[in-house]
Design an enzyme around this catalytic site. Structure first.
Site, PDB file in Angstrom:
ATOM      1  N   GLY A  63     -35.467  23.594   5.971  1.00  0.00           N
ATOM      2  CA  GLY A  63     -35.901  24.940   6.342  1.00  0.00           C
ATOM      3  C   GLY A  63     -35.996  25.949   5.225  1.00  0.00           C
ATOM      4  N   TRP A  65     -38.353  26.620   2.976  1.00  0.00           N
ATOM      5  CA  TRP A  65     -39.624  27.353   2.928  1.00  0.00           C
ATOM      6  C   TRP A  65     -39.774  28.276   4.127  1.00  0.00           C
ATOM      7  CZ3 TRP A  65     -44.428  24.371   0.715  1.00  0.00           C
ATOM      8  CH2 TRP A  65     -44.162  24.014  -0.611  1.00  0.00           C
ATOM      9  N   ASP A  83     -41.342  18.767  11.349  1.00  0.00           N
ATOM     10  CA  ASP A  83     -40.730  17.759  10.492  1.00  0.00           C
ATOM     11  C   ASP A  83     -40.239  16.614  11.363  1.00  0.00           C
ATOM     12  OD1 ASP A  83     -39.472  17.975   7.334  1.00  0.00           O
ATOM     13  OD2 ASP A  83     -38.757  16.349   8.609  1.00  0.00           O
ATOM     14  N   ASP A  99     -43.020  13.105  14.106  1.00  0.00           N
ATOM     15  CA  ASP A  99     -43.728  12.517  12.971  1.00  0.00           C
ATOM     16  C   ASP A  99     -45.159  13.037  12.953  1.00  0.00           C
ATOM     17  OD1 ASP A  99     -44.958  10.922  11.076  1.00  0.00           O
ATOM     18  OD2 ASP A  99     -43.941   9.084  11.708  1.00  0.00           O
ATOM     19  N   ASP A 124     -44.525  20.616   2.192  1.00  0.00           N
ATOM     20  CA  ASP A 124     -43.532  20.098   1.247  1.00  0.00           C
ATOM     21  C   ASP A 124     -43.185  18.659   1.630  1.00  0.00           C
ATOM     22  OD1 ASP A 124     -42.021  20.569  -1.065  1.00  0.00           O
ATOM     23  OD2 ASP A 124     -40.225  21.089   0.061  1.00  0.00           O
ATOM     24  N   LYS A 164     -47.175  20.175  -1.960  1.00  0.00           N
ATOM     25  CA  LYS A 164     -46.497  19.375  -2.978  1.00  0.00           C
ATOM     26  C   LYS A 164     -47.240  18.062  -3.156  1.00  0.00           C
ATOM     27  CE  LYS A 164     -42.389  17.554  -2.037  1.00  0.00           C
ATOM     28  NZ  LYS A 164     -40.928  17.628  -1.847  1.00  0.00           N
TER      29      LYS A 164
END
EC number: 2.1.1.166
Length: 209
Positions: A63, A65, A83, A99, A124, A164
């Site tokens: 958490g 971000w 997530d 997922d 991320d 990322k």
């Protein structure tokens, strides 16, 4: 039966982790993770987040971000986070556990976004690493391709994307694709990103969609 001995690489990682100044700062300031400082540095440079924005956070747990972005967008803003791992609640964050690669989870996420387009998509996400680049890089590239697909579905015109990416096979092609879709594209390596890591952050603004 004795404890299993850690590998040299995992022991090195643990030593680096707990001696890392950003890990220590995150713990001291009661932040979710050191990733908080990465997105803070990106914000200081690129000014992605403003009051009242709607933001999608992919690969959100634990958490860091989301925690940072909530502080930037205020009470009228929204963060929709996803997530595969659990994440403790954050005020102002609508969290979906699942997922992202699963179509049912993707559809549930799109339903939470609703009809309105979002201002920023950020990712991320990273796979579970095996230590074999020939395996890990394709897995990582698959996730960033999914994040870009999400942009194409939900991002507003002139919106922003921060993702990322791990440098390796497929990176240059991915960067070219993003440059074709956004007005301005930068590659950032925040100070809080470990020097030995292949990770960089692509920051793209001015979505042409």
């Amino acid at each position: 039966m004795g404890k299993k001995k850690r590998s040299a690489s995992s022991s090195r990682w643990l030593n680096e982790h707990f001696s890392d100044q950003f890990v220590q700062k995150a713990h001291k300031q009661k932040l979710r993770s050191r990733a908080y400082f990465k997105i803070d540095e990106i914000q200081q440079t690129d000014k992605l987040f403003k009051q009242g924005m709607t933001v999608v956070d992919l690969g959100a747990a634990p958490g860091g971000w989301s925690q940072y972005v909530v502080s930037q967008i205020g009470g009228k803003g929204r963060v929709i986070a996803c997530d595969i791992l659990e994440m403790d609640p954050i005020v102002g964050v609508d969290f979906l556990q699942g997922d992202f690669r699963d179509e049912n989870v993707l559809n549930a996420l799109l339903a939470r976004v609703g009809e309105d387009k979002v201002d920023v998509v950020m990712s991320d996400m990273a796979p579970n690493f095996s230590g074999m680049p020939s395996v890990d890089i394709p897995r990582a590239m698959y996730l960033v391709e999914l994040a870009l697909d999400m942009c194409k579905q939900v991002l507003a015109s002139k919106g922003s994307f921060v993702v990322k990416v791990f440098q390796g096979e497929g990176f240059d092609e991915y960067l070219r694709e993003i440059r074709s879709l956004f007005d301005v594209v930068k590659v950032r390596k925040p100070e809080a990103s470990r020097g030995r890591s292949r990770e960089v952050y692509i920051v793209a603004t001015g979505y042409k969609g």
